[in-house]
Design a protein around this motif. Structure first.
Motif, PDB file in Angstrom:
ATOM      1  N   LEU A 114      38.160 -21.768 -17.017  1.00 13.71           N
ATOM      2  CA  LEU A 114      39.097 -22.576 -17.805  1.00 13.71           C
ATOM      3  C   LEU A 114      40.366 -22.942 -17.047  1.00 13.71           C
ATOM      4  CD1 LEU A 114      38.769 -20.770 -21.265  1.00 13.71           C
ATOM      5  CD2 LEU A 114      37.665 -22.887 -20.503  1.00 13.71           C
ATOM      6  N   GLY A 115      40.424 -22.582 -15.770  1.00 20.51           N
ATOM      7  CA  GLY A 115      41.586 -22.961 -14.977  1.00 20.51           C
ATOM      8  C   GLY A 115      41.439 -24.375 -14.436  1.00 20.51           C
ATOM      9  N   ASN A 116      42.288 -24.708 -13.467  1.00 22.66           N
ATOM     10  CA  ASN A 116      42.220 -26.027 -12.833  1.00 22.66           C
ATOM     11  C   ASN A 116      40.988 -26.082 -11.932  1.00 22.66           C
ATOM     12  OD1 ASN A 116      42.560 -28.400 -11.425  1.00 22.66           O
ATOM     13  ND2 ASN A 116      44.744 -28.075 -11.017  1.00 22.66           N
ATOM     14  N   LEU A 159      35.735 -19.408  -7.292  1.00 19.94           N
ATOM     15  CA  LEU A 159      35.011 -18.237  -6.784  1.00 19.94           C
ATOM     16  C   LEU A 159      35.946 -17.041  -6.603  1.00 19.94           C
ATOM     17  CD1 LEU A 159      32.531 -19.815  -4.206  1.00 19.94           C
ATOM     18  CD2 LEU A 159      32.139 -19.208  -6.603  1.00 19.94           C
ATOM     19  N   LYS A 160      37.192 -17.300  -6.216  1.00 21.39           N
ATOM     20  CA  LYS A 160      38.164 -16.201  -6.143  1.00 21.39           C
ATOM     21  C   LYS A 160      38.401 -15.593  -7.522  1.00 21.39           C
ATOM     22  CE  LYS A 160      40.759 -17.896  -2.118  1.00 21.39           C
ATOM     23  NZ  LYS A 160      42.057 -18.441  -1.650  1.00 21.39           N
ATOM     24  N   TYR A 161      38.459 -16.447  -8.535  1.00 19.97           N
ATOM     25  CA  TYR A 161      38.609 -15.956  -9.910  1.00 19.97           C
ATOM     26  C   TYR A 161      37.426 -15.085 -10.287  1.00 19.97           C
ATOM     27  CZ  TYR A 161      38.491 -16.047 -15.028  1.00 19.97           C
ATOM     28  OH  TYR A 161      38.421 -15.693 -16.353  1.00 19.97           O
ATOM     29  N   ALA A 162      36.205 -15.550  -9.955  1.00 18.74           N
ATOM     30  CA  ALA A 162      35.006 -14.773 -10.278  1.00 18.74           C
ATOM     31  C   ALA A 162      35.021 -13.421  -9.568  1.00 18.74           C
ATOM     32  CB  ALA A 162      33.761 -15.571  -9.896  1.00 18.74           C
ATOM     33  N   ASP A 163      35.502 -13.394  -8.315  1.00 17.44           N
ATOM     34  CA  ASP A 163      35.599 -12.128  -7.588  1.00 17.44           C
ATOM     35  C   ASP A 163      36.591 -11.185  -8.269  1.00 17.44           C
ATOM     36  OD1 ASP A 163      33.756 -12.845  -5.689  1.00 17.44           O
ATOM     37  OD2 ASP A 163      35.230 -13.560  -4.235  1.00 17.44           O
ATOM     38  N   LYS A 164      37.731 -11.735  -8.686  1.00 16.63           N
ATOM     39  CA  LYS A 164      38.738 -10.905  -9.348  1.00 16.63           C
ATOM     40  C   LYS A 164      38.213 -10.348 -10.674  1.00 16.63           C
ATOM     41  CE  LYS A 164      43.084 -11.585  -8.633  1.00 16.63           C
ATOM     42  NZ  LYS A 164      44.484 -12.058  -8.586  1.00 16.63           N
ATOM     43  N   ARG A 165      37.328 -11.098 -11.321  1.00 15.72           N
ATOM     44  CA  ARG A 165      36.711 -10.642 -12.579  1.00 15.72           C
ATOM     45  C   ARG A 165      35.527  -9.710 -12.332  1.00 15.72           C
ATOM     46  NH1 ARG A 165      37.229 -10.368 -16.998  1.00 15.72           N
ATOM     47  NH2 ARG A 165      36.306 -11.981 -18.282  1.00 15.72           N
ATOM     48  N   ASN A 166      35.203  -9.471 -11.054  1.00 17.94           N
ATOM     49  CA  ASN A 166      34.041  -8.676 -10.677  1.00 17.94           C
ATOM     50  C   ASN A 166      32.762  -9.259 -11.303  1.00 17.94           C
ATOM     51  OD1 ASN A 166      32.943  -6.538  -9.195  1.00 17.94           O
ATOM     52  ND2 ASN A 166      32.814  -5.237 -11.001  1.00 17.94           N
ATOM     53  N   SER A 167      32.665 -10.577 -11.277  1.00 11.48           N
ATOM     54  CA  SER A 167      31.526 -11.263 -11.879  1.00 11.48           C
ATOM     55  C   SER A 167      30.284 -11.087 -11.015  1.00 11.48           C
ATOM     56  CB  SER A 167      31.827 -12.754 -12.045  1.00 11.48           C
ATOM     57  OG  SER A 167      32.949 -12.945 -12.888  1.00 11.48           O
ATOM     58  N   PRO A 168      29.138 -10.856 -11.620  1.00 16.52           N
ATOM     59  CA  PRO A 168      27.911 -10.655 -10.836  1.00 16.52           C
ATOM     60  C   PRO A 168      27.280 -11.961 -10.365  1.00 16.52           C
ATOM     61  CG  PRO A 168      27.442 -10.424 -13.176  1.00 16.52           C
ATOM     62  CD  PRO A 168      28.925 -10.636 -13.063  1.00 16.52           C
ATOM     63  N   VAL A 169      27.507 -13.042 -11.119  1.00 19.05           N
ATOM     64  CA  VAL A 169      26.800 -14.298 -10.862  1.00 19.05           C
ATOM     65  C   VAL A 169      27.737 -15.464 -11.157  1.00 19.05           C
ATOM     66  CG1 VAL A 169      24.929 -15.813 -11.664  1.00 19.05           C
ATOM     67  CG2 VAL A 169      24.500 -13.361 -11.347  1.00 19.05           C
ATOM     68  N   ALA A 170      27.632 -16.515 -10.316  1.00 17.97           N
ATOM     69  CA  ALA A 170      28.294 -17.785 -10.610  1.00 17.97           C
ATOM     70  C   ALA A 170      27.215 -18.860 -10.774  1.00 17.97           C
ATOM     71  CB  ALA A 170      29.250 -18.175  -9.490  1.00 17.97           C
ATOM     72  N   VAL A 171      27.377 -19.699 -11.774  1.00 18.42           N
ATOM     73  CA  VAL A 171      26.447 -20.799 -12.051  1.00 18.42           C
ATOM     74  C   VAL A 171      27.122 -22.105 -11.652  1.00 18.42           C
ATOM     75  CG1 VAL A 171      25.164 -22.023 -13.852  1.00 18.42           C
ATOM     76  CG2 VAL A 171      25.331 -19.514 -13.918  1.00 18.42           C
ATOM     77  N   ILE A 172      26.408 -22.940 -10.877  1.00 14.23           N
ATOM     78  CA  ILE A 172      27.008 -24.164 -10.312  1.00 14.23           C
ATOM     79  C   ILE A 172      26.114 -25.355 -10.663  1.00 14.23           C
ATOM     80  CG2 ILE A 172      27.803 -25.288  -8.201  1.00 14.23           C
ATOM     81  CD1 ILE A 172      27.825 -22.376  -6.956  1.00 14.23           C
ATOM     82  N   GLU A 173      26.708 -26.361 -11.305  1.00 13.73           N
ATOM     83  CA  GLU A 173      25.971 -27.590 -11.599  1.00 13.73           C
ATOM     84  C   GLU A 173      26.905 -28.784 -11.403  1.00 13.73           C
ATOM     85  OE1 GLU A 173      23.002 -28.847 -15.127  1.00 13.73           O
ATOM     86  OE2 GLU A 173      25.126 -29.278 -15.538  1.00 13.73           O
ATOM     87  N   GLY A 174      26.757 -29.443 -10.225  1.00 14.44           N
ATOM     88  CA  GLY A 174      27.506 -30.674  -9.970  1.00 14.44           C
ATOM     89  C   GLY A 174      26.734 -31.884 -10.480  1.00 14.44           C
ATOM     90  N   GLY A 175      27.280 -33.051 -10.183  1.00 15.34           N
ATOM     91  CA  GLY A 175      26.631 -34.281 -10.644  1.00 15.34           C
ATOM     92  C   GLY A 175      25.248 -34.460 -10.047  1.00 15.34           C
ATOM     93  N   ASP A 176      25.063 -34.141  -8.760  1.00 17.63           N
ATOM     94  CA  ASP A 176      23.764 -34.288  -8.113  1.00 17.63           C
ATOM     95  C   ASP A 176      22.735 -33.349  -8.735  1.00 17.63           C
ATOM     96  OD1 ASP A 176      24.848 -36.177  -6.462  1.00 17.63           O
ATOM     97  OD2 ASP A 176      25.158 -34.795  -4.770  1.00 17.63           O
TER      98      ASP A 176
END
Length: 495
Positions: free
Chosen positions: A415-417, A425-442
């Protein structure tokens, strides 16, 4: 015109003796409380949630090891229109409120009444390392029966609780003693109920674990030099008068029968002492019948806790594994729970003696023990983070996170900028997140989605060579319809 004085900003600091608890600690405590409550409930105890505030009159002078009434509590006076009012205080434990609750509602409660309670308590004491003025307790008590089966059940339940939360057999011991036996020892010494030396002897006995047999004998006699070189005056007893105390404290033998024989010698002809020994023998028989052995529950006369408070059996759960202290020295972790029989507490309200027994677990200490053993992590796993590649497609990302949540997976949208993907990804690391999901336009156009294993990626970045990067990819491209299955696969591999 006088210049208006600018008010200073308040200091952003925790009050002395208190602390803040963040995500992982709160989650771990909640899980532990649920596990303990499950054991208590399994044993037939009902939950009770009483007020955090009691009148000082109701709390009374029952804080163990405190000489003056109401010392050690946070108290204030409430005034009415006549400038008179009750003194109120935050509860210092969960037992004193139980006595008030039982006395107030006893006609509506089953007898015996079996309850458990959990929550914070407050002590107005000098804080120190690891010692806070607010901490959590987790209690279970049986009120209304003098049966030793209630005390034995508390000990068995305490053993089950420790094993349930992750302290295996061999790493703990529930030790059991009896106040009546000590009263018998005092009688054998010739100290009457009103003899002022009784309290001095009790305080000396309480130092047994610190100064040992020789230190207790010196303190019962003329006195001794402490570690600082200061001289501590003794009680002034002769050797013969001190002998029953030493016999009591050193009476534990290789088996229960031997311990009981030694205790009988220590109490001499005292009837109350003999009653206490009989109660210990019965507790031993009951826990053995329940399938518990001496490496779980042990009769141990050296256990002395709050003896002015308890009237019969007392018990203490001690963790026996070693840890390193702040100076790197090995020591046992120590006590995490204690309790006993307190038949005089409800009498303050009713005028009639009501038998009761119970136990209290120090939740914060138990959590610290599990962290010391590496059985829980100091940092809990965070949520799956759905990154935002295009702020105009927020509805798509909300649909992804809803799909994850509906599948029972903890997840959130960033929900940040979103302008800087690296910050996400730095935010996810600080949250100790196990997984990041990425979906761009392509990816959206191709019907695919990228899933990044953040835990594995961090380990590879720290330790792996380039070849290992190729062998163990930490980012996967899968069809959009395989999102849930792939995220679950990654989470399971991390566990």
């Amino acid at each position: 015109m006088a210049k208006i004085k600018k008010q200073p900003r308040p200091k952003a600091q925790t009050p002395k003796g208190f602390r803040d608890y963040f995500g992982a600690e709160v989650s771990q405590r909640t899980e532990m409380l649920q596990a303990i409550a499950g054991v208590y409930h399994h044993y037939g105890f009902d939950a009770l949630e009483s007020s955090a505030v009691e009148t000082v009159e109701a709390l009374g002078k029952f804080l163990p090891d405190v000489d003056r009434p109401n010392e050690g509590v946070f108290a204030w006076q409430e005034f009415d229109e006549n400038d008179k009012g009750d003194w109120m205080a935050l509860r210092y434990d969960l037992t004193a409120p139980l006595a008030r609750v039982y006395a107030q509602h006893r006609n509506d409660l089953p007898n015996p009444y079996r309850r458990y309670a959990m929550g914070p308590v407050w002590r107005n004491e000098k804080p120190g390392p690891g010692r806070y003025r607010q901490f959590y307790q987790c209690d279970a008590d049986t009120v209304g029966t003098a049966s030793m089966a209630a005390d034995a059940e508390i000990c068995m339940m305490l053993s089950d609780t420790l094993e349930t939360v992750g302290i295996p057999r061999g790493d703990y011991l529930v030790r059991v003693n009896n106040r009546k036996v000590l009263n018998g020892v005092l009688e054998a010494m010739g100290l009457a109920e009103e003899d002022p030396k009784r309290d001095d002897v009790l305080r000396t006995i309480d130092k047994f674990d610190k100064v040992g047999e020789s230190g207790v004998r010196e303190l019962l006699g003329k006195g001794r030099l402490d570690a600082s070189g200061a001289y501590i005056d003794g009680v002034g007893l002769g050797d013969a008068q001190a002998d029953p105390v030493i016999a009591f404290l050193t009476s534990r033998a290789d088996d229960v029968a031997g311990t009981m024989a030694n205790l009988r010698a220590a109490v001499g002809g005292s009837k109350v002492g003999a009653d206490g020994i009989a109660e210990l023998e019965l507790i031993g028989e009951l826990v053995t019948a329940g399938g518990y052995s001496a490496d779980q529950i042990l009769i141990d006369p050296s256990i002395v806790r709050g003896l002015g408070y308890y009237t019969g059996p007392v018990f203490e759960a001690e963790l026996t594994f070693e840890i390193l202290d702040e100076k790197g020295r090995k020591r046992q972790f120590g006590s995490v729970s204690g309790g006993g029989r307190y038949d005089g507490l409800v009498k303050r309200f009713t005028g009639q003696e009501v038998p009761a027994t119970g136990v209290s677990i120090g939740v914060d200490r138990l959590l610290a023990a599990l962290r010391e053993k590496g059985r829980i992590s100091a940092q809990a796993k965070g949520p799956v983070v759905v990154t935002v590649m295009d702020r105009d497609r927020m509805a798509d990302y909300q649909a992804i996170v809803a799909e994850l949540r509906n599948a029972g997976i903890r997840a959130e949208v960033y929900l940040g900028n979103p302008k800087n993907f690296g910050n996400q990804l730095k935010y996810a690391d600080k949250r100790n997140s196990p997984v990041a999901v990425i979906e761009g336009g392509d990816e959206k156009a191709q019907g695919i989605i990228q899933i990044k294993d953040l835990i594995l990626g961090a380990k590879i970045a720290e330790n792996a060579t380039l070849e290992e990067w190729k062998e163990r990819p930490s980012q996967f491209t899968v069809p959009r319809g395989d999102l849930i299955a792939k995220v679950r696969e990654i989470l399971e591999s991390q566990n």
